[in-house]
Design an enzyme around this catalytic site. Structure first.
Site, short mmCIF file in Angstrom:
data_model
loop_
_atom_site.label_atom_id
_atom_site.label_comp_id
_atom_site.label_asym_id
_atom_site.label_seq_id
_atom_site.Cartn_x
_atom_site.Cartn_y
_atom_site.Cartn_z
N VAL A 1 -10.21 7.43 7.71
CA VAL A 1 -11.50 8.01 7.30
C VAL A 1 -12.58 6.98 7.58
O VAL A 1 -12.41 5.79 7.32
CB VAL A 1 -11.50 8.40 5.81
CG1 VAL A 1 -12.80 9.10 5.44
CG2 VAL A 1 -10.31 9.30 5.47
N TYR B 1 0.84 -1.20 0.00
CA TYR B 1 0.00 0.00 0.00
C TYR B 1 0.88 1.26 0.00
O TYR B 1 0.63 2.21 -0.76
CB TYR B 1 -0.90 -0.04 1.22
CG TYR B 1 -1.97 1.02 1.28
CD1 TYR B 1 -3.18 0.87 0.61
CD2 TYR B 1 -1.78 2.17 2.06
CE1 TYR B 1 -4.16 1.84 0.69
CE2 TYR B 1 -2.76 3.14 2.13
CZ TYR B 1 -3.95 2.97 1.45
OH TYR B 1 -4.92 3.94 1.54
#
Length: 271
Positions: free
Chosen positions: A203, A170
């Site tokens: 988030v 990632y």
């Protein structure tokens, strides 16, 4: 009058979470929306629920509730042909212009790099980095041909500025997005097209509900130092917090801003 009246925006990964929020907020500012999402499973390493076609239908409903049209299709950002086809149809439907691109589609999963299956590494790179390149490659010719300039926003991450443990794939992809963004900003400046990356931290979306992170931190307590925040009263952002930045970068309010990495991270890149 909205900040984006008369403009057309293309959003990837729009079925839910940040992508849905970006599509709705851009529509609220007056933009017509072209939207795609794979709306299905992507990798067996992903343990959070995949987006569905029903999620994409809900995004359509929410954009239309803002009194803006939307051209939404299921498409995988790993499929250049699908992206080209969706954009050809959407741009034609909305008058031959494309002003804003939000390359948002992405996935997340966890593993130490030497224990990671090849598929897990490759799929994250294919979606989170090469998928951004494919998105820009499909979109930019329409922007250049329209001759209206525009704004491209790539969605990177805190992991695009500082690497995270158990997320080498990632982090590599999100760092790569920064390099792509900067190169694109240099190449597209002559066409009055600005290119910037945004860098969220946590988030509140389905992706953040992945339980694997708790196991990773329990198994490797030393990793916790990489997951700090300077705002303890805001441990996790809302999608709207990120959309505030996307709208700003999409609009002429940021007309002097290009090749910038905008951190939306509660200070996490500084600790």
């Amino acid at each position: 009058m909205g900040l984006l009246d008369g403009k057309v925006a293309f959003v990837t990964g729009a079925a839910r979470g940040q992508g849905r929020s970006h599509a709705v907020r851009l529509a609220r500012e007056g933009a017509k929306i072209i939207a795609v999402d794979v709306a299905g499973p992507v990798s067996p390493a992903n343990v959070y629920p995949a987006a569905t076609s029903q999620d994409l239908d809900e995004t359509v409903r929410l954009v239309e509730a803002e009194d803006q049209p939307i051209h939404a299709r299921q498409a995988d950002v790993r499929d250049s042909g699908a992206l080209v086809a969706v954009l050809a149809d959407g741009v034609a439907e909305f008058g031959g212009r494309l002003d804003v691109v939000v390359a948002n589609a992405g996935i997340s999963n966890w593993s130490r790099f030497w224990e990671m299956p090849d598929e897990q590494w490759q799929t994250v790179i294919d979606v989170n980095l090469t998928g951004v390149w494919r998105t820009l490659k499909a979109a930019v010719p329409h922007m250049i041909e329209a001759g209206n300039g525009g704004s491209i926003i790539t969605v990177s991450s805190v992991a695009g500025i500082k690497s995270l443990p158990a997320q080498a794939h990632y982090s590599a992809a999100k760092h790569g997005v920064v390099g792509l963004t900067k190169a694109a900003a240099i190449e597209l400046g002559e066409f009055r097209i600005r290119v910037n990356s945004v860098h969220p931290w946590g988030v509140a979306t389905p992706m953040s509900e992945d339980p694997t992170i708790h196991k990773v931190l329990a198994d490797h307590p030393s990793y916790a130092a990489s997951f700090a925040s300077l705002l303890p009263d805001l441990p996790i952002a809302d999608s709207d917090d990120i959309s505030d930045a996307v709208v700003w970068l999409a609009s002429d309010l940021s007309r002097s801003v290009t090749a910038t990495q905008l951190t939306l991270d509660m200070g996490a890149t500084k600790v």
